[in-house]
Design a protein around this motif. Structure first.
Motif, PDB file in Angstrom:
ATOM      1  N   TRP A  47       0.846  -1.204   0.000  1.00 20.02           N
ATOM      2  CA  TRP A  47       0.000   0.000   0.000  1.00 20.02           C
ATOM      3  C   TRP A  47       0.879   1.251   0.000  1.00 20.02           C
ATOM      4  O   TRP A  47       0.644   2.181  -0.763  1.00 20.02           O
ATOM      5  CB  TRP A  47      -0.914  -0.005   1.228  1.00 20.02           C
ATOM      6  CG  TRP A  47      -1.758   1.212   1.349  1.00 20.02           C
ATOM      7  CD1 TRP A  47      -2.977   1.430   0.750  1.00 20.02           C
ATOM      8  CD2 TRP A  47      -1.469   2.396   2.089  1.00 20.02           C
ATOM      9  NE1 TRP A  47      -3.450   2.683   1.087  1.00 20.02           N
ATOM     10  CE2 TRP A  47      -2.528   3.287   1.912  1.00 20.02           C
ATOM     11  CE3 TRP A  47      -0.403   2.787   2.895  1.00 20.02           C
ATOM     12  CZ2 TRP A  47      -2.562   4.545   2.505  1.00 20.02           C
ATOM     13  CZ3 TRP A  47      -0.426   4.034   3.482  1.00 20.02           C
ATOM     14  CH2 TRP A  47      -1.494   4.898   3.282  1.00 20.02           C
ATOM     15  N   ASN A  50       2.579   1.909  -3.382  1.00 19.92           N
ATOM     16  CA  ASN A  50       1.611   2.466  -4.332  1.00 19.92           C
ATOM     17  C   ASN A  50       1.321   3.930  -4.042  1.00 19.92           C
ATOM     18  O   ASN A  50       1.234   4.741  -4.963  1.00 19.92           O
ATOM     19  CB  ASN A  50       0.317   1.659  -4.320  1.00 19.92           C
ATOM     20  CG  ASN A  50       0.483   0.312  -4.977  1.00 19.92           C
ATOM     21  OD1 ASN A  50       1.315   0.140  -5.858  1.00 19.92           O
ATOM     22  ND2 ASN A  50      -0.300  -0.659  -4.538  1.00 19.92           N
ATOM     23  N   ARG A  53       4.258   6.117  -5.131  1.00 18.26           N
ATOM     24  CA  ARG A  53       4.257   6.290  -6.601  1.00 18.26           C
ATOM     25  C   ARG A  53       3.163   7.252  -7.045  1.00 18.26           C
ATOM     26  O   ARG A  53       3.402   8.151  -7.844  1.00 18.26           O
ATOM     27  CB  ARG A  53       4.089   4.936  -7.296  1.00 18.26           C
ATOM     28  CG  ARG A  53       5.355   4.111  -7.338  1.00 18.26           C
ATOM     29  CD  ARG A  53       5.238   2.921  -8.285  1.00 18.26           C
ATOM     30  NE  ARG A  53       4.166   2.013  -7.938  1.00 18.26           N
ATOM     31  CZ  ARG A  53       4.302   0.944  -7.146  1.00 18.26           C
ATOM     32  NH1 ARG A  53       5.476   0.666  -6.613  1.00 18.26           N
ATOM     33  NH2 ARG A  53       3.287   0.163  -6.887  1.00 18.26           N
ATOM     34  N   GLU A  54       1.948   7.059  -6.520  1.00 22.84           N
ATOM     35  CA  GLU A  54       0.800   7.861  -6.963  1.00 22.84           C
ATOM     36  C   GLU A  54       0.855   9.300  -6.458  1.00 22.84           C
ATOM     37  O   GLU A  54       0.537  10.226  -7.198  1.00 22.84           O
ATOM     38  CB  GLU A  54      -0.499   7.210  -6.494  1.00 22.84           C
ATOM     39  CG  GLU A  54      -0.804   5.891  -7.155  1.00 22.84           C
ATOM     40  CD  GLU A  54      -1.964   5.159  -6.490  1.00 22.84           C
ATOM     41  OE1 GLU A  54      -2.604   5.718  -5.576  1.00 22.84           O
ATOM     42  OE2 GLU A  54      -2.221   4.010  -6.881  1.00 22.84           O
TER      43      GLU A  54
END
Length: 130
Positions: A47, A50, A53-54
């Motif tokens: 999690w 991610n 990155r986002e």
């Protein structure tokens, strides 16, 4: 263990172990209470990667600053996933900063394998600088 999975990736404490009830551990974060992420839980690390990155790397930011990772908890009896073997957070605390940095490092590598990861951390155990 199923009870821990149901609460996601937070460090948790037994609020009524005789009944099998678990709740996320809450500690003060500046002006409000919150929970620490449990990086001994592989789902939490995924999690975090991610989200890095986002929320950071996709905007062109090329480094991460991992902060608030001393794991100064109000409840010394709190426990964590422990890689599948529930463990007291007081034994795993030094490892959490390292695992947070490792997750951010992997997110940077996944985002751009041509760029050397650059990370800063407010706290961590010996050897984290490597």
């Amino acid at each position: 263990m199923e009870a821990h999975a149901a609460h996601g990736g937070a460090v948790f404490w037994p609020s009524g172990t005789s009944r099998g009830v678990w709740a996320p551990e809450l500690s003060m974060f500046w002006d409000a209470r919150g929970s620490h992420l449990d990086f001994t839980n592989p789902d939490t690390s995924a999690w975090w990667r991610n989200r890095v990155r986002e929320a950071i790397l996709s905007y062109g930011i090329t480094s991460t600053w991992n902060d608030n990772n001393e794991y100064a908890l109000d409840d010394e009896d709190a426990v964590c996933h422990g890689f599948g073997m529930v463990a007291p957070i007081k034994l795993m605390r030094p490892l959490m900063g390292l695992l947070m940095n490792q997750a951010s490092w992997r997110a940077q590598l996944d985002h751009s394998q041509e760029t050397r990861p650059w990370l800063i951390s407010r706290s961590g155990m010996p050897g984290m600088q490597r």
